[in-house]
Every structure is written in structure tokens, then in C-alpha cells.
Scaffold this motif. Structure first.
Motif, PDB file in Angstrom:
ATOM      1  N   ALA A 837      -0.595   8.740  48.007  1.00  0.00           N
ATOM      2  CA  ALA A 837      -2.294   8.924  48.664  1.00  0.00           C
ATOM      3  C   ALA A 837      -3.060   8.403  47.999  1.00  0.00           C
ATOM      4  O   ALA A 837      -4.416   8.828  48.172  1.00  0.00           O
ATOM      5  N   HIS A 838      -3.218   7.654  46.649  1.00  0.00           N
ATOM      6  CA  HIS A 838      -4.118   7.061  45.948  1.00  0.00           C
ATOM      7  C   HIS A 838      -4.720   8.189  45.253  1.00  0.00           C
ATOM      8  O   HIS A 838      -6.094   7.853  44.969  1.00  0.00           O
ATOM      9  N   GLY A 839      -4.313   9.050  45.087  1.00  0.00           N
ATOM     10  CA  GLY A 839      -5.095  10.377  44.164  1.00  0.00           C
ATOM     11  C   GLY A 839      -4.761  10.251  42.734  1.00  0.00           C
ATOM     12  O   GLY A 839      -3.715   9.474  42.312  1.00  0.00           O
ATOM     13  N   THR A 840      -5.297  11.358  42.293  1.00  0.00           N
ATOM     14  CA  THR A 840      -4.640  11.527  40.897  1.00  0.00           C
ATOM     15  C   THR A 840      -4.424  12.890  40.567  1.00  0.00           C
ATOM     16  O   THR A 840      -4.945  13.891  41.203  1.00  0.00           O
ATOM     17  N   ILE A 841      -3.669  13.083  39.601  1.00  0.00           N
ATOM     18  CA  ILE A 841      -3.464  14.450  39.258  1.00  0.00           C
ATOM     19  C   ILE A 841      -3.160  14.451  37.750  1.00  0.00           C
ATOM     20  O   ILE A 841      -2.875  13.761  36.987  1.00  0.00           O
ATOM     21  N   ALA A 842      -3.786  15.604  37.182  1.00  0.00           N
ATOM     22  CA  ALA A 842      -3.435  16.092  35.967  1.00  0.00           C
ATOM     23  C   ALA A 842      -3.480  17.581  35.408  1.00  0.00           C
ATOM     24  O   ALA A 842      -3.831  18.277  36.429  1.00  0.00           O
ATOM     25  N   VAL A 843      -2.922  17.726  34.238  1.00  0.00           N
ATOM     26  CA  VAL A 843      -2.831  19.080  33.995  1.00  0.00           C
ATOM     27  C   VAL A 843      -3.691  19.599  32.753  1.00  0.00           C
ATOM     28  O   VAL A 843      -3.736  18.700  31.917  1.00  0.00           O
ATOM     29  N   GLU A 844      -4.566  20.690  32.722  1.00  0.00           N
ATOM     30  CA  GLU A 844      -5.068  21.103  31.744  1.00  0.00           C
ATOM     31  C   GLU A 844      -4.413  22.616  31.225  1.00  0.00           C
ATOM     32  O   GLU A 844      -4.322  23.401  32.080  1.00  0.00           O
ATOM     33  N   SER A 845      -4.097  22.388  29.923  1.00  0.00           N
ATOM     34  CA  SER A 845      -3.108  23.725  29.750  1.00  0.00           C
ATOM     35  C   SER A 845      -3.000  23.681  28.005  1.00  0.00           C
ATOM     36  O   SER A 845      -3.064  22.626  27.486  1.00  0.00           O
ATOM     37  N   GLU A 846      -2.757  24.707  27.648  1.00  0.00           N
ATOM     38  CA  GLU A 846      -2.323  25.094  26.260  1.00  0.00           C
ATOM     39  C   GLU A 846      -1.271  26.032  26.205  1.00  0.00           C
ATOM     40  O   GLU A 846      -1.142  26.911  27.212  1.00  0.00           O
ATOM     41  N   ARG A 847      -0.350  26.046  25.478  1.00  0.00           N
ATOM     42  CA  ARG A 847       0.764  27.172  25.442  1.00  0.00           C
ATOM     43  C   ARG A 847       0.358  28.357  25.276  1.00  0.00           C
ATOM     44  O   ARG A 847      -0.733  28.526  24.497  1.00  0.00           O
ATOM     45  N   GLY A 848       0.700  29.142  26.190  1.00  0.00           N
ATOM     46  CA  GLY A 848       0.440  30.453  26.192  1.00  0.00           C
ATOM     47  C   GLY A 848      -0.899  30.792  27.155  1.00  0.00           C
ATOM     48  O   GLY A 848      -1.265  31.950  26.868  1.00  0.00           O
ATOM     49  N   LYS A 849      -1.762  29.761  27.325  1.00  0.00           N
ATOM     50  CA  LYS A 849      -3.003  30.117  27.947  1.00  0.00           C
ATOM     51  C   LYS A 849      -2.992  29.570  29.211  1.00  0.00           C
ATOM     52  O   LYS A 849      -4.079  29.355  30.052  1.00  0.00           O
ATOM     53  N   GLY A 850      -1.821  29.712  30.120  1.00  0.00           N
ATOM     54  CA  GLY A 850      -2.110  29.300  31.327  1.00  0.00           C
ATOM     55  C   GLY A 850      -2.093  27.672  31.614  1.00  0.00           C
ATOM     56  O   GLY A 850      -2.185  27.095  30.617  1.00  0.00           O
ATOM     57  N   ALA A 851      -2.179  27.373  32.822  1.00  0.00           N
ATOM     58  CA  ALA A 851      -2.219  25.986  33.234  1.00  0.00           C
ATOM     59  C   ALA A 851      -3.159  25.716  34.383  1.00  0.00           C
ATOM     60  O   ALA A 851      -3.099  26.453  35.251  1.00  0.00           O
ATOM     61  N   THR A 852      -3.880  24.845  34.457  1.00  0.00           N
ATOM     62  CA  THR A 852      -4.479  24.271  35.668  1.00  0.00           C
ATOM     63  C   THR A 852      -4.289  22.767  36.120  1.00  0.00           C
ATOM     64  O   THR A 852      -4.364  22.148  35.372  1.00  0.00           O
ATOM     65  N   PHE A 853      -3.416  22.952  37.240  1.00  0.00           N
ATOM     66  CA  PHE A 853      -3.349  21.523  37.629  1.00  0.00           C
ATOM     67  C   PHE A 853      -4.554  21.170  38.509  1.00  0.00           C
ATOM     68  O   PHE A 853      -4.727  21.837  39.590  1.00  0.00           O
ATOM     69  N   ARG A 854      -5.351  19.823  38.399  1.00  0.00           N
ATOM     70  CA  ARG A 854      -6.317  19.422  39.204  1.00  0.00           C
ATOM     71  C   ARG A 854      -5.697  18.189  39.633  1.00  0.00           C
ATOM     72  O   ARG A 854      -5.157  17.203  39.290  1.00  0.00           O
ATOM     73  N   PHE A 855      -5.735  18.192  41.187  1.00  0.00           N
ATOM     74  CA  PHE A 855      -5.484  16.780  41.697  1.00  0.00           C
ATOM     75  C   PHE A 855      -6.585  16.416  42.671  1.00  0.00           C
ATOM     76  O   PHE A 855      -7.123  17.206  43.489  1.00  0.00           O
ATOM     77  N   THR A 856      -6.723  15.175  43.006  1.00  0.00           N
ATOM     78  CA  THR A 856      -7.569  14.450  44.122  1.00  0.00           C
ATOM     79  C   THR A 856      -6.624  14.046  45.012  1.00  0.00           C
ATOM     80  O   THR A 856      -5.828  13.203  45.032  1.00  0.00           O
ATOM     81  N   VAL A 857      -7.341  14.071  46.437  1.00  0.00           N
ATOM     82  CA  VAL A 857      -6.792  13.303  47.485  1.00  0.00           C
ATOM     83  C   VAL A 857      -7.805  12.786  48.236  1.00  0.00           C
ATOM     84  O   VAL A 857      -8.771  13.402  48.805  1.00  0.00           O
ATOM     85  N   PRO A 858      -7.773  11.426  48.171  1.00  0.00           N
ATOM     86  CA  PRO A 858      -9.035  10.660  48.957  1.00  0.00           C
ATOM     87  C   PRO A 858      -8.730  11.031  50.320  1.00  0.00           C
ATOM     88  O   PRO A 858      -7.535  10.852  50.880  1.00  0.00           O
ATOM     89  N   SER A 859      -9.672  11.580  51.043  1.00  0.00           N
ATOM     90  CA  SER A 859      -9.692  11.595  52.568  1.00  0.00           C
ATOM     91  C   SER A 859      -9.952  10.393  53.231  1.00  0.00           C
ATOM     92  O   SER A 859     -10.728   9.627  53.091  1.00  0.00           O
ATOM     93  N   GLY A 860      -8.850  10.010  53.892  1.00  0.00           N
ATOM     94  CA  GLY A 860      -8.827   8.736  54.717  1.00  0.00           C
ATOM     95  C   GLY A 860      -7.680   8.442  55.483  1.00  0.00           C
ATOM     96  O   GLY A 860      -6.606   9.105  55.177  1.00  0.00           O
TER      97      GLY A 860
END
Lengths: 867, 147
Positions: A837-860
């Protein structure tokens, strides 16, 4: 009247024509104003004095002659008379010749001579009477009356001349009065003489004249009457009439005296007297008339002089040069400005120095020829510009206005006009022209640079748009020949490393179909040398170019000759290497057929610049082609791989089905016979088969992401994510994990894929929650710059940053949590969907401190996977 | 409701699968007679009564065909096509029974007129369940074409 005939107005005009040249030319006029000879008073004085001197000389001469003739020898008498006359002539000529027209000079001379002669005659007559020893009687009265009359005449003439120069009436009245007086006096004299004749003893022995003798006076009276009549009645009087009348009378009386031996002494004397008297009147009249003439002349000359003064001032002080010059190149006239303009000290110096203007004066003699031609055609030439030498040989520009002065035959006698020094204007104009030229040159340079830049840009653009190498090369060659106007033909050769030869790829002028068979070794002929050495080659010599053909073998020569059929022999050639990163990839060459202008260093420099650009372009296209090829291969491989994965996945299922089925049947058939250990093994076998099935399903799912056409639709993400959470509800309930969904934006995307994404991410979050005290999952998102940005945040076990990249790879599982099963396919699927979908995805996380998956999806609409 | 018992023609090249299927069917008492043929060509021979299958008494026309997709000699789809283009055979329900879940194959099967498409699950229990459902449906729920 008195000035009839020989005193016509034309004569005054005629004088100017005969004025000495220096009155007309500049230098003469410079000094003529100081000459006393030109002063009117001195002129009149000269005439008067000369006349007086002449008269005195004649009187003296006749006096001497008379004395001698009565006392001395007749020879002396004649000689003295001749000498006196000659002197008078010389003086008269000397005084008059310079100022008076020929006709008037003659008349004046004639009159003056007669005036002198008559005076002498008068005295002579008196002396003759004395010699006759008239010692008594009223004789002195007679002569006194005669003298008085004469004096009156002289005085009257002078008075008229002095005070009433133009009063013809006054003069006529005066003449009338004088004539009447003379007439009366004459009659008185006649009567007195008659009385004397009666009484004088000296006539006693003489024969009486008698009435016959007296009748002899009739013609005299007639002559006088004729003269008077002409003078006063017909108003046609002239002093010549007077003189002629007197001459007639004189002749008659002389004849009468000669034919009568016994002529009366008195008649003789009287006739002489009468004759002399007539002459005297005529001569005085002539004198007076001459003075009037001279005065007129002087007036005319004065006016002329005034005009001349006026014009001379203009002439002398004019800022512009004024000149008269002859067609053969001499100058008749020039004013000081003219001389100054050309660097001469004086107009005289200028006029005498320049005897051949075309040779001495003109920097460009052809201009003078042109001028002569123009003035012949147009009569008047305006603002004709000459380039002239000054005296010091520096050059100047003069602008002329001139006209041609022609003679009666229509031949040009001279040109006259004005000249203006326009050197400064001209220089300014030239400087302006130079500046303009300079600007123009610069403009042209700029334009050329522009054109070249444009071409380089075009080449760059072509590089970006033309992906077919041969089309690009052809375009480049066309551009190169367009840009170097001299270039008419050209060849572009590329090096083929496989055969180690240079091969023509594009041509202008040459026939590519033939030339493309040509092969040149590096170092062979000039293209080969340029390629081998990297040094450009430029030749302006057709012979040299022809000699390069000798380096080729027969086959090569034949190909070049056939390909060049129809082209003229090349007069110049530029050849430069195409170098990319120090490595030659080919050569480009252009031919010049213009004999007039050879290629210059400038051309070569530009050509090299072009070649360098071209080389990069070619390299880029080659790279592009290679990349395209690789990309194609890659795509094919990818497809093969996916197909393989798909096929294999399906095929793998078949033995699994068998395995599982057989195990099931085995348990049914022999389950009861199995002991505890056997049953455990069987369970593990079953678990492994299930694991295998999951893996295969994961693979299938993953490959399906790339294979399936996506259906774009407008999604309410709140509903979609809500649906996913509902599906996962049992797991939430089982684990007791709290989930929060923030309002999500709408998005145009594939519902199936979005479900997969959220399902995997939230599922993972549940799986890897671990036993943290605060077990939460948070989902959120917003629209930013036309793309939807989502996040799925958990408070789980987290991921070591070292693995942040790795987790998206297939079958990557970081750790085994108790009770957590996974295939390692989920994140790979998510990443593949987002990537597609020409988007991006990345994770922000540290061991034991949870994880946040952020991703973008271009609308179109374009967002989507491969089809 | 009970219909007249009918034959089931099982076309399956994998012996294990065939056995598992037949065992399951027997266990479920759903098939009086299951005829197993090992490839597409044999299946067609049977259906068209060719060769050894010429006798209509011994080899009656099946009431249901369970057809695998991947078959030696003649592919399952080809067999399906033959059946569905033959007026005498096209009314026989054909159920695709296969491990493949390839979309194109599913679509192709339906295009050719398959009556049902069933993916074999890996787990034996699930497979048994599905087979029982198939038999129940086609034998009990479904009304077959009248003979």
C-alpha cells in the motif's frame, strides 16, 4: 541721356566678373580691405590728378611747341607735341587700366587727350593772335570772355559733380545756361571782331572777306544748332554730339580757310576757337560723366564691398568649413574654419598644399568617387561623410553639404559647400556601434551559450525520457550537429568489450545501415586513437582526413565509402571520446563541410562538453537498461518463487492430510493398545503436524497477499477495528486484557487487508502481553498529509531494539512464551500489506516496556498490492 | 428422508487419502458402495463405461462424484469438464475434494459447473466431520435428480 550706350548697367556687373581672383578667394580678401587703391576718394583723386597732370603736360607741350613753331624749327614742334601726347597716354593708361572697363577707358582716354589738346589749341590761338601783333583794340576782352566762359564751364562741371551727382536736370539747366552764355559770348566776339576788322590797321592790307566770307559761318551755326537741338529738344544729347558738331564746324572752316587764300584772319581764329570750345564742352562733359560713372561704380562696389564684408565675416568666422573645390581635386576657396578643421595654419596653406584631394586628403578615395557620382546625379549632396587626413595624417570625419557649379556647357566647374567636423559624432557613433556590437556579440554569446545549455539540458532530459539507447544516441547526434552549425555529418561509436571493437550506433549524413557493419580496433584510425588515448582529435585538413582512410583495410574503406556516398569530401573533423568515470565507452565525431569557417577551439571545447554529457547519458541509459533487465528478472524470480511457495504449500498439505488421517485411524485402530508413553508420542506427533499445518497456512496467506487483487473501498476504520476486536473477544476475555480504541479516521483501502493488519497486530499484542501488571492495548490513528497514521500500543513484554528490523521477516520468532504459539508469519504479512500500500511500518519498543507499532497507509486509489 | 442408496465415485490418486476417506465414509455409514478410481482417465472410463467398466450392473452410474483436483493422466478439472459437457452425466453432483485452496482452481471449478468445493482439512477429526457433512447433505438433505 548721358549714360546711354556705353554706361549700361551690365557693365557694372561685368566688372565683378573681371575682378582679380584674389577678390574672390579668401586670402586676398583678408588683406584687400587695407589697400588704399580701393578707397573711393583716392580713386576719384587719382583720376582727377591724372587728368590734370595730363592737361598740364599737354598745355606745356603745346605752349613750348607754339613758341618754338613761331620762333624755332617745325621739327622740334612736332617732336615735343608727340612726346607730350605719349606721356599723357602712359599716365592715363597707368591710372585707369586697373579700374575701368575697356570701352570706358578708351572714351576717357580719348576725351582727356582732346581736352588737353583743346586747351593747348586755345592758348595756341591766343598766341597766334599775339604773334600777329594785335596790339590794340578790344582783343583782350574777347579772350577774357572766352576764358571766363571756359572757367565757368569747368566750375559748373565740378559743382554738378560735387553736389548734384545724380541731378540730371540741374546739369542740363547748367549746360543750357552755359551754352546760352557761350552762344551770346560768341556772337559778341563775332561782332567785336567785325568791329576790329573795320578798324584794325593790320588787316588793312588784307583782302576783305566780304559777305561771302561771312556766309562761311552758316555751317558753323547749323552745327551748333544741330548739337543744341539734339541736346535739348530730342534729349539725346551726348558729349560726343557736342564734339562731333564742333568737329564738323572745324572741318568746314578749315576747308573754307584752305580754299580761300585770302581767308580772313578772324575767321580762321574764330573757327579754331569754336572748334576748341566745342571740344572743351564735350571733354568736360565726358569728364563729368566719367566721374558720375566712377561714382556709380564706387557705389556699386561699395555695396558690393559691404555685402562682401558681410559675407566675408560669415565666411571668415563661420564655424563650419566653407570651400570651393574642383573635380580634379584642387581647392579654389577655403575659409579658416576649413583649414583649421584639417589642421592647416591658414586657408592659403591648405589651398596650396592640397592639389590632389583624392590622393592627399582622402582616407577612402572611393568615398570621393561616390560623392562625385552623387553630385553628378543629384546636383546637391547633403550630409555626405568623408573620412579625411589632417595635415598631421591623423584622420577625421567631415560631413559635407555641397552643390555643383556648372559652366555654360553644363560641365562642372567646381563644387562649393560647407563641411562640418563630425569626427566626434562619428567616434561617438562608432563607440556606440562598438558598444552595440559588443553587446550584440555578448548577446550572441549568451544566445549560443543558452542554446548549448538548452541542448545539454535536452540531452539530460533525453537521458531521463529516452530509454532506448540507440534512439538516445541518434537524438544526441542530431542535437550535436544542430548545435555546431558547421557540423553536417557525424557518427557515434560505442565500444563493445565482447568483441573489443568500436561499433557505430548512430549517424547523421552517413548511412547507418551500411556503416553499422564497420568495426574499429581501439587505436585504429583516428576514432580508435581517440578512444584509446582519451585525447580529442581535430583536423582542418582535408588531405589529412583523406590520409586517415589509408589506415583502414579494404573492407573498412569500402564500408565508409559506401556509407558516405553523397557526402562531399570532409573539410574538417572533430572527434572526442565518451568517457564515464575515467573509462572510455566510445567516441563521437562530427564533420565540417563549410570551407569558409573551420572548427575552432571553441567548437571543440563545446563538443567535448557535449561528449562528456552524452557519455553520462549513455551510461545512465545503459545502467537503466541493466536495472530494467535485473528488475524484470527479479520480478520473474519473485513470481516463480511465489508460485513455487504457493504450489509447494498446497502440495505440502496433502501429506499432512494423510499423516493426520492415518494417525487418527491409527488411534482408532490401536489406541487402546497404546501405553501411556505411546499416547504421549502420538500427541507430540499430532502437535508437530498441526505446527506444520500452521506454517503452511501462514505461507499461503503471505503469498496470497502479493497475489490477490485488492478491492479498494472507503472504510470506516472504527467499525473495522471494532469487528476485529469482536473476533478476538474470546482471547480478551480469557486474558483479561483491556483494549481502548480511539476514534479512527476513514480510509480508502482494502477491508480484507486492513482486517489482517489489525488482527495480526492486536493478536500479537495479546500474545506477547506476558504477565505485566497493567495489561492494556491501545489503538489510535489520525489523518496526516493525506495518509492515515495508526498505532497499536501494548504494555507487554516489549521487543529488544536489536530485533526491531528482524521481527518483520517471515518465520522470525524471538522467544517462546509459555502457552504462546506462533508461526512468525503475522508481522511479515502485515509488513507486506503495508509495503504494497506504499505505507511504512515501524516499532517503538524496549524490552519489558511494551511495544508500539506505528504504520501509515496512504489513503488513495493507488494504494494496493500487486495485481 | 431416505433416498435410494447410491454409489459414490471417489477419484483420488493418493492411496492414503483414498483410504482415509473410505474409512471415514464407512464409519459414518453413509455409503453403501464407494467406488475408488485412481486417476482421471479411469474415472472417465468408469463414467463412460469403457473397458473394464462396461458392465452397467457391476459398475452403475454414481449418485455423487468426489473428485480430486490433481490427478495423473487426466486432470481433475478436465474430468469435471467432460462430465459437465456430457448430457448423460452432467446431472450427477460433483464435489471437489482437494487439499488445494487455490483461488483460480476454485473459480475454475465453479466455472465448469462443480456442485460443491471442499478443502480437505489437515486434522483427521475435521476431515471426518466434513466428509460426514458432505454425505449427509448430498444423501439426505439434497434432492437428487430423478432417474
Amino acid at each position: 541721356m548721358g549714360n546711354a550706350g556705353w554706361l549700361n548697367p551690365q557693365s557694372a556687373m561685368g566688372i565683378s566678373r573681371h575682378l582679380p581672383p584674389h577678390l574672390v578667394t579668401g586670402p586676398g580678401m583678408q588683406t584687400s580691405g587695407a589697400s588704399p587703391a580701393h578707397r573711393p576718394v583716392s580713386f576719384r583723386h587719382t583720376i582727377t590728378c591724372q587728368a590734370l597732370v595730363l592737361g598740364l603736360l599737354l598745355i606745356a607741350g603745346r605752349w613750348v611747341v607754339s613758341t618754338v613753331s613761331w620762333r624755332g624749327t617745325p621739327t622740334l614742334h612736332v617732336s615735343l607735341e608727340f612726346i607730350a601726347g605719349l606721356l599723357a597716354l602712359v599716365i592715363a593708361l597707368g591710372g585707369i587700366v586697373r579700374y575701368v572697363a575697356f570701352k570706358q577707358r578708351l572714351v576717357l582716354l580719348f576725351g582727356l587727350s582732346f581736352m588737353g589738346a583743346s586747351i593747348v589749341d586755345l592758348l595756341h590761338a591766343e598766341m597766334s593772335l599775339r604773334a600777329l601783333a594785335v596790339s590794340e583794340g578790344p582783343d583782350p576782352v574777347t579772350w577774357t570772355a572766352g576764358r571766363v566762359t571756359l572757367s565757368l564751364f569747368l566750375i559748373a562741371g565740378l559743382l554738378v559733380d560735387r553736389y548734384a551727382p545724380h541731378a540730371r536736370r540741374v546739369r542740363t539747366e547748367l549746360l543750357t545756361a552755359v551754352t546760352v552764355t557761350v552762344g551770346v559770348t560768341w556772337i559778341l566776339v563775332l561782332l567785336l571782331n567785325w568791329y576790329i576788322q573795320r578798324r584794325a590797321t593790320i588787316f588793312a592790307n588784307m583782302p576783305s572777306l566780304g559777305w561771302v566770307s561771312e556766309w562761311g559761318l552758316v555751317p558753323v551755326f547749323l552745327g551748333i544748332a544741330w548739337g543744341y537741338w539734339r541736346a535739348f529738344v530730342r534729349q539725346r544729347s551726348s558729349y560726343l554730339d557736342w564734339a562731333s558738331a564742333s568737329a564738323v564746324i572745324f572741318c568746314i572752316t578749315q576747308v573754307y580757310s584752305a580754299t580761300n587764300v585770302t581767308v580772313h584772319q578772324f575767321t580762321f581764329v574764330a573757327s579754331h576757337f569754336l572748334k576748341d570750345f566745342g571740344y572743351l564742352i564735350a571733354l568736360i562733359g565726358l569728364y563729368v560723366e566719367s566721374l558720375a560713372l566712377f561714382r556709380d561704380l564706387e557705389q556699386q562696389q561699395g555695396a558690393l564691398r559691404q555685402a562682401e564684408e558681410k559675407y566675408r565675416s560669415i565666411f571668415e568666422n563661420a564655424v563650419e568649413g566653407i570651400f570651393q573645390s574642383t573635380p580634379d581635386g584642387r581647392f579654389l576657396t577655403a575659409n579658416p574654419a576649413m583649414a583649421r578643421m584639417l589642421g592647416y595654419d591658414s586657408p592659403e596653406e591648405f589651398i596650396t598644399t592640397i592639389t590632389d584631394a583624392e590622393r592627399q586628403l582622402h582616407v577612402r578615395p572611393e568615398l570621393r568617387q561616390e560623392f562625385k557620382r552623387l553630385i553628378e546625379e543629384q546636383k546637391v549632396v547633403h550630409e555626405f561623410e568623408f573620412n579625411l587626413y589632417r595635415k598631421d595624417r591623423s584622420t577625421m570625419w567631415a560631413s559635407l553639404h555641397a552643390r555643383a557649379v556648372r559652366d555654360e556647357q553644363g560641365m562642372i566647374r567646381y563644387y562649393e559647400g560647407t563641411a562640418e567636423d563630425v569626427t566626434e559624432h562619428k567616434r561617438a557613433a562608432e563607440r556606440l556601434q562598438e558598444a552595440y556590437q559588443h553587446i550584440n556579440d555578448q548577446n550572441q554569446d549568451l544566445e549560443r551559450s543558452n542554446r548549448r545549455l538548452a541542448t545539454l539540458l535536452d540531452v539530460s532530459r533525453m537521458m531521463a525520457t529516452v530509454h532506448s539507447l540507440d534512439a538516445l544516441l541518434q537524438s544526441i547526434l542530431v542535437k550535436a550537429t544542430e548545435l555546431i552549425p558547421l557540423a553536417r555529418a557525424g557518427v557515434l561509436m560505442l565500444y563493445d568489450p565482447v568483441i573489443d571493437r568500436l561499433v557505430p550506433h548512430a549517424t547523421i549524413g552517413y548511412q547507418l545501415g551500411i556503416l553499422s557493419d564497420l568495426r574499429l580496433r581501439p587505436g585504429e584510425s583516428f576514432p580508435g586513437r581517440v578512444f584509446a588515448t582519451g585525447q580529442p582529435y581535430m583536423s582542418q585538413s582535408p588531405e589529412e582526413l583523406a590520409s586517415t582512410m589509408d589506415e583502414l583495410n579494404d573492407e573498412q574503406r569500402r564500408l565508409v565509402g559506401q556509407a558516405a556516398a553523397g557526402l562531399p569530401p570532409s573539410l574538417g573533423m572533430m572527434c572526442a571520446p565518451l568517457v564515464v568515470q575515467g573509462k572510455p565507452i566510445g567516441v563521437m565525431m562530427v564533420n565540417n563541410y563549410a570551407s569558409t569557417s573551420p572548427f575552432t577551439a571553441d567548437h571543440l571545447a563545446f563538443f567535448q562538453a557535449l561528449c562528456s554529457q552524452v557519455a553520462t547519458a549513455i551510461r545512465n541509459v545503459q545502467l537503466y537498461d541493466e536495472v530494467q533487465e535485473y528488475a524484470g528478472q527479479l520480478d520473474q524470480k519473485n513470481e516463480e518463487l511465489e508460485s513455487f511457495v504457493y504450489t509447494v504449500s498446497h502440495d505440502l498439505r496433502s501429506p499432512l492430510v494423510s499423516l493426520h488421517g492415518l494417525m487418527g485411524m491409527f488411534v482408532k485402530a490401536a489406541g487402546s493398545a497404546l501405553d501411556e508413553r505411546g499416547r504421549r508420542y502420538l500427541a507430540r506427533l499430532e502437535a508437530n503436524v498441526s505446527q506444520m499445518e500452521e506454517l503452511i497456512d501462514g505461507l499461503l496467506e503471505l503469498s496470497r497477499v502479493g497475489r490477490m487483487a485488492v478491492q479498494m473501498e472507503d472504510l470506516d476504520m472504527n467499525r473495522l477495528v471494532g469487528g476485529v476486536i469482536e473476533q478476538l473477544r474470546p482471547q480478551f476475555d480469557a486474558t483479561g486484557i483491556a483494549v481502548t480504541v480511539h476514534p479512527l479516521p476513514r480510509l480508502s483501502a482494502s477491508a480484507l487487508q486492513m482486517k489482517q493488519v489489525f488482527s495480526n497486530l492486536i493478536g500479537n499484542a495479546i500474545k506477547f502481553m506476558g504477565d505485566a501488571p497493567d495489561r492494556r492495548i491501545e489503538v489510535g490513528g489520525e489523518l496526516l498529509n493525506g495518509a492515515a497514521q495508526f498505532y497499536v500500543k501494548d504494555t507487554g513484554i516489549g521487543i529488544d531494539p536489536a530485533y526491531h528490523e528482524k521481527i518483520f521477516a517471515i518465520f522470525q520468532r524471538l522467544q517462546e512464551l509459555e502457552g504462546v504459539t506462533g508461526t512468525g508469519v503475522g508481522l511479515a504479512i502485515v509488513k507486506k500489506i503495508i509495503d504494497n500500500a506504499h505505507g511504512t511500518i515501524a516499532v517503538e519498543s524496549e524490552r519489558g516496556k511494551g511495544a508500539t507499532f506505528r504504520f501509515t497507509v496512504p489513503s488513495g486509489k493507488e494504494a494496493g498490492g500487486a495485481v | 428422508m431416505n433416498h435410494e442408496p447410491f454409489h459414490i465415485l471417489l477419484v483420488e490418486d493418493n492411496e492414503d487419502h483414498a483410504e482415509i476417506t473410505m474409512v471415514t465414509l464407512e464409519e459414518n455409514h453413509v455409503a453403501n458402495q464407494v467406488v475408488w478410481v485412481k486417476d482421471g482417465a479411469e474415472a472417465l472410463d468408469y463414467l463412460f463405461r469403457r473397458g473394464m467398466y462396461a458392465d452397467p450392473v457391476r459398475h452403475p452410474a454414481p449418485g455423487l462424484i468426489l473428485l480430486d483436483l490433481k490427478l495423473p493422466k487426466v486432470d481433475g478439472l478436465e474430468v469435471l469438464k467432460e462430465i459437465k459437457t456430457e448430457p448423460a452425466l452432467r446431472r450427477i453432483p460433483v464435489v471437489m475434494l482437494t487439499t488445494s485452496s487455490r483461488e483460480e482452481e476454485i473459480l475454475r471449478s465453479y466455472d465448469l459447473g462443480v456442485n460443491s468445493y471442499v478443502t480437505k482439512p489437515v486434522r483427521f477429526t475435521e476431515l471426518s466431520e466434513k466428509l460426514r457433512h458432505i454425505c449427509d447433505f448430498w444423501m439426505l438433505t439434497n434432492t437428487p435428480p430423478p432417474r
